[in-house]
Scaffold this active site. Sequence first.
Site, PDB file in Angstrom:
ATOM      1  N   HIS A 111       3.971   1.588   2.337  1.00  0.00           N
ATOM      2  CA  HIS A 111       5.225   0.932   1.933  1.00  0.00           C
ATOM      3  C   HIS A 111       5.909   1.735   0.825  1.00  0.00           C
ATOM      4  O   HIS A 111       7.117   1.938   0.822  1.00  0.00           O
ATOM      5  CB  HIS A 111       4.955  -0.483   1.421  1.00  0.00           C
ATOM      6  CG  HIS A 111       4.178  -1.329   2.384  1.00  0.00           C
ATOM      7  ND1 HIS A 111       2.893  -1.731   2.136  1.00  0.00           N
ATOM      8  CD2 HIS A 111       4.501  -1.812   3.613  1.00  0.00           C
ATOM      9  CE1 HIS A 111       2.458  -2.440   3.162  1.00  0.00           C
ATOM     10  NE2 HIS A 111       3.406  -2.504   4.071  1.00  0.00           N
ATOM     11  N   CYS A 140       3.101 -11.423  19.211  1.00  0.00           N
ATOM     12  CA  CYS A 140       2.141 -10.912  18.219  1.00  0.00           C
ATOM     13  C   CYS A 140       2.634 -11.314  16.833  1.00  0.00           C
ATOM     14  O   CYS A 140       3.717 -10.884  16.413  1.00  0.00           O
ATOM     15  CB  CYS A 140       2.004  -9.392  18.306  1.00  0.00           C
ATOM     16  SG  CYS A 140       1.028  -8.736  16.925  1.00  0.00           S
ATOM     17  N   CYS A 174      -2.587  -6.694  21.089  1.00  0.00           N
ATOM     18  CA  CYS A 174      -1.428  -5.900  20.662  1.00  0.00           C
ATOM     19  C   CYS A 174      -1.897  -4.466  20.415  1.00  0.00           C
ATOM     20  O   CYS A 174      -2.926  -4.248  19.770  1.00  0.00           O
ATOM     21  CB  CYS A 174      -0.864  -6.508  19.372  1.00  0.00           C
ATOM     22  SG  CYS A 174       0.249  -5.415  18.482  1.00  0.00           S
ATOM     23  N   CYS A 196       3.076  -8.323  14.382  1.00  0.00           N
ATOM     24  CA  CYS A 196       4.365  -7.610  14.525  1.00  0.00           C
ATOM     25  C   CYS A 196       5.526  -8.576  14.395  1.00  0.00           C
ATOM     26  O   CYS A 196       6.676  -8.128  14.284  1.00  0.00           O
ATOM     27  CB  CYS A 196       4.485  -6.961  15.909  1.00  0.00           C
ATOM     28  SG  CYS A 196       3.252  -5.753  16.306  1.00  0.00           S
ATOM     29  N   HIS A 219       0.860  -1.188   0.000  1.00  0.00           N
ATOM     30  CA  HIS A 219       0.000   0.000   0.000  1.00  0.00           C
ATOM     31  C   HIS A 219       0.897   1.239   0.000  1.00  0.00           C
ATOM     32  O   HIS A 219       2.135   1.118   0.005  1.00  0.00           O
ATOM     33  CB  HIS A 219      -1.009  -0.022   1.152  1.00  0.00           C
ATOM     34  CG  HIS A 219      -0.418  -0.083   2.535  1.00  0.00           C
ATOM     35  ND1 HIS A 219       0.413   0.890   3.032  1.00  0.00           N
ATOM     36  CD2 HIS A 219      -0.548  -0.992   3.539  1.00  0.00           C
ATOM     37  CE1 HIS A 219       0.762   0.597   4.262  1.00  0.00           C
ATOM     38  NE2 HIS A 219       0.212  -0.562   4.602  1.00  0.00           N
ATOM     39  N   LYS A 231      -2.785   4.196  11.755  1.00  0.00           N
ATOM     40  CA  LYS A 231      -1.820   3.763  10.736  1.00  0.00           C
ATOM     41  C   LYS A 231      -2.548   3.002   9.623  1.00  0.00           C
ATOM     42  O   LYS A 231      -3.299   2.067   9.908  1.00  0.00           O
ATOM     43  CB  LYS A 231      -0.796   2.849  11.408  1.00  0.00           C
ATOM     44  CG  LYS A 231       0.237   2.277  10.469  1.00  0.00           C
ATOM     45  CD  LYS A 231       1.187   1.371  11.224  1.00  0.00           C
ATOM     46  CE  LYS A 231       2.138   0.690  10.284  1.00  0.00           C
ATOM     47  NZ  LYS A 231       2.255  -0.743  10.493  1.00  0.00           N
ATOM     48  N   LYS A 270      -2.622  -3.110   6.074  1.00  0.00           N
ATOM     49  CA  LYS A 270      -3.229  -4.201   5.312  1.00  0.00           C
ATOM     50  C   LYS A 270      -4.216  -4.934   6.204  1.00  0.00           C
ATOM     51  O   LYS A 270      -5.321  -5.255   5.805  1.00  0.00           O
ATOM     52  CB  LYS A 270      -2.142  -5.172   4.850  1.00  0.00           C
ATOM     53  CG  LYS A 270      -1.200  -4.580   3.856  1.00  0.00           C
ATOM     54  CD  LYS A 270      -0.052  -5.506   3.519  1.00  0.00           C
ATOM     55  CE  LYS A 270       1.020  -5.502   4.576  1.00  0.00           C
ATOM     56  NZ  LYS A 270       2.329  -6.001   4.127  1.00  0.00           N
ATOM     57  N   HIS A 310      -1.823  -3.887  16.427  1.00  0.00           N
ATOM     58  CA  HIS A 310      -2.755  -4.618  15.575  1.00  0.00           C
ATOM     59  C   HIS A 310      -4.153  -4.752  16.163  1.00  0.00           C
ATOM     60  O   HIS A 310      -5.092  -5.129  15.455  1.00  0.00           O
ATOM     61  CB  HIS A 310      -2.184  -6.008  15.234  1.00  0.00           C
ATOM     62  CG  HIS A 310      -1.016  -5.911  14.310  1.00  0.00           C
ATOM     63  ND1 HIS A 310       0.272  -5.761  14.761  1.00  0.00           N
ATOM     64  CD2 HIS A 310      -0.951  -5.876  12.954  1.00  0.00           C
ATOM     65  CE1 HIS A 310       1.085  -5.660  13.716  1.00  0.00           C
ATOM     66  NE2 HIS A 310       0.374  -5.721  12.618  1.00  0.00           N
TER      67      HIS A 310
HETATM   68  N1  MSP Z   1       9.332  -7.112   7.372  1.00  0.00           N
HETATM   69  C1  MSP Z   1       9.413  -6.076   8.337  1.00  0.00           C
HETATM   70  C2  MSP Z   1      10.653  -5.219   8.127  1.00  0.00           C
HETATM   71  C3  MSP Z   1      11.942  -5.985   8.187  1.00  0.00           C
HETATM   72  S1  MSP Z   1      13.308  -4.945   7.855  1.00  0.00           S
HETATM   73  C4  MSP Z   1      14.635  -5.851   8.269  1.00  0.00           C
HETATM   74  C5  MSP Z   1       8.188  -5.195   8.217  1.00  0.00           C
HETATM   75  N2  MSP Z   1       7.532  -5.250   7.067  1.00  0.00           N
HETATM   76  S2  MSP Z   1       6.193  -4.441   6.740  1.00  0.00           S
HETATM   77  O1  MSP Z   1       5.857  -4.821   5.398  1.00  0.00           O
HETATM   78  O2  MSP Z   1       5.198  -4.684   7.733  1.00  0.00           O
HETATM   79  O3  MSP Z   1       6.532  -2.929   6.863  1.00  0.00           O
HETATM   80  C6  MSP Z   1       7.577  -2.393   6.155  1.00  0.00           C
HETATM   81  C7  MSP Z   1       7.655  -0.905   6.298  1.00  0.00           C
HETATM   82  O4  MSP Z   1       6.465  -0.277   5.838  1.00  0.00           O
HETATM   83  C8  MSP Z   1       7.873  -0.442   7.733  1.00  0.00           C
HETATM   84  O5  MSP Z   1       8.893   0.544   7.755  1.00  0.00           O
HETATM   85  C9  MSP Z   1       6.574   0.192   8.089  1.00  0.00           C
HETATM   86  O6  MSP Z   1       6.732   1.237   9.001  1.00  0.00           O
HETATM   87  C10 MSP Z   1       6.140   0.729   6.740  1.00  0.00           C
HETATM   88  N3  MSP Z   1       4.740   1.002   6.763  1.00  0.00           N
HETATM   89  C11 MSP Z   1       3.709   0.112   6.853  1.00  0.00           C
HETATM   90  N4  MSP Z   1       2.550   0.812   6.988  1.00  0.00           N
HETATM   91  C12 MSP Z   1       2.830   2.144   6.972  1.00  0.00           C
HETATM   92  C13 MSP Z   1       2.071   3.311   6.987  1.00  0.00           C
HETATM   93  N5  MSP Z   1       0.760   3.293   7.110  1.00  0.00           N
HETATM   94  N6  MSP Z   1       2.714   4.482   6.869  1.00  0.00           N
HETATM   95  C14 MSP Z   1       4.071   4.567   6.669  1.00  0.00           C
HETATM   96  N7  MSP Z   1       4.817   3.496   6.657  1.00  0.00           N
HETATM   97  C15 MSP Z   1       4.223   2.286   6.888  1.00  0.00           C
HETATM   98  O7  MSP Z   1       7.887  -4.471   9.160  1.00  0.00           O
END
Ligand code: MSP
Length: 563
Positions: free
Chosen positions: A52, A158, A183, A161, A49, A339, A342, A186
């Site tokens: 990311h 969790c 959590c 997380c 989304h 936040k 997904k 979540h």
């Molecule tokens: N797989 C772990 C990261 C491992 S790094 C060694 C993870 N993955 S994630 O897909 O859940 O998230 C990846 C990144 O996307 C994180 O930095 C997270 O903060 C960011 N974001 C996910 N949702 C977000 C928002 N709504 N806004 C901004 N960034 C967000 O965590």
Amino acid sequence: MRRHGWRAGRPYDCRVSEQPAPSAPRQSTGGTKAFYVTTPIYYVNDAPHIGHAYTTTAADVLARWHRQRGEDVWFLTGTDEHGQKVLRTAAANDAAPQDWADRLVATAWLPVLETIDASNDDFIRTTETRHTERVQQFLTGLKDAGEIYEGEYEGPYCVGCEEFKLPGDLEDGTGDFAGQQVCRIHGRPVDLVSETNWFFRLSEYADRLLAHYEANPTAVAPPSAYNEVVSFVRHGLQDLSISRSTFDWGIPVPWDPAQVVYVWFDALLNYYTAVGGGDEPGTPGATQFARVWPADVHLVGKDILRFHAVIWPAMLMAAGLPLPRQVFAHGWLLVGGEKMSKSKLTGIAPSQIIDHFGSDAFRYYFLRAIGFGSDGSFSWEDMSARYTAELANGLGNLASRAAAMVGRYFDGALPAPGAYTDAEHALQQTVARVAREADDAVEVLDFQRAIVAVKAFVDEVNHYVTDQEPWVLAKHPERRERLATVLYTICESLRAIAVLYHPVMPKATTALWDQLGAATSLGRISGQPVGEVGRWGQLPTGVPVTKGAVLFPRLEEPAESGT
Ligand code: MSP
């Protein structure tokens, strides 16, 4: 065997007192070290989304900016494919986890890089052999060094997380989850885990970590993130369970294949495995490692700050490796004050925005509207308003007016300027100052300040056009030299704007570069050094200035019909 878990937490241990570990200098033995920037690796439990895409966009702008500083750059991104979260999603979709990961990477995570125009140098998947083998090697090294021991974990976990939780991380559930502890991130109940696992002696590193933060006050940024991490570590650290035994979707622990490596321990190592960490001297991996290590900046969302600013440097200290120069935690994109996520089904796909506004506007908007480090909400109306005011009417209109006037009054050949007046000198000084300010701002990842500085210059040039009224000058043949000076000044200003905006909006600025005739006279825009932007007079006179496609079409009109 030692017993662990939040009920058996050890108090803060102040015995360890070691020298701070200062960040490595920007020189490696082979010469200047490459600028190494990373994004987190993304879970493949679902499609990306805009939250990311936000991190990847910021990393991309940073990478492109440093390339235009003339630096050697290495920009890494990738996917995090092991662990229960991915395993459960695959199972819920009747897929084997590897097949699921392959499908998501091919259909969602790689394509989004194209969609947002990312210029990453590599893409690492944690299921690749280059990763799994080096993780095992790293772990064996830690075990041999006495950093890993067997113990029992008991406590909440969790899966959302992928994190062992502490009591303060949980809150009382509501609705369907009333009466349960959930959590905080979540909002879902946690699993109660009771397992015999392998532990990393994280608790031994609290003092060394604190000394590291003290010696390197920008090792964690922005300051709010730094303070959070220091305060967390001051409260003491517990040893960390780094393996799981109740499922098998992960990298087998080399000396105990009944266990798999804890997904975060596995994932953090991507920054090391992707660049040849641990390879024998003289191999291509070792050469690459010497070129890029340590990372200059790990960009992360604030939810995963502690993994990167506490666990990761402790792992590297245990392995005797130089630490990253900076972990920068950005804020969240919010939906309804929460936040975007997904799991809460509030994710907006990048293509939903990019199909309408284009990738340049997407990149511009998120870095311009939200201070990097703060939370922000996406609103279609705000994006539309800024697109129209700042891109279509601001930059786009300036570019099309300039090309139209050079076309009409000088047959499309850039005229030589005559004597400059105060008005031109003022713009020349501004452009030099803006170039420096943008560079200083990007240095500290203040993308908003950099963009606002360039945007203010665009506004100033637009005012200059209005004040100088070249269309009036054109009616007076005796003022032709003045007209030439004004048009040259506008085009030369656009040259600087194109270069400074290129890392943010690569497509539109490349088109503008072509319209200015700069590609043939000055070379590729991506090769233009930011340090040279402020040097006035780079566009050679006589180059063809052409009115190409509209840079930012007005969205209510069909793209081809705009003027
Ligand atoms: N797989 C772990 C990261 C491992 S790094 C060694 C993870 N993955 S994630 O897909 O859940 O998230 C990846 C990144 O996307 C994180 O930095 C997270 O903060 C960011 N974001 C996910 N949702 C977000 C928002 N709504 N806004 C901004 N960034 C967000 O965590």
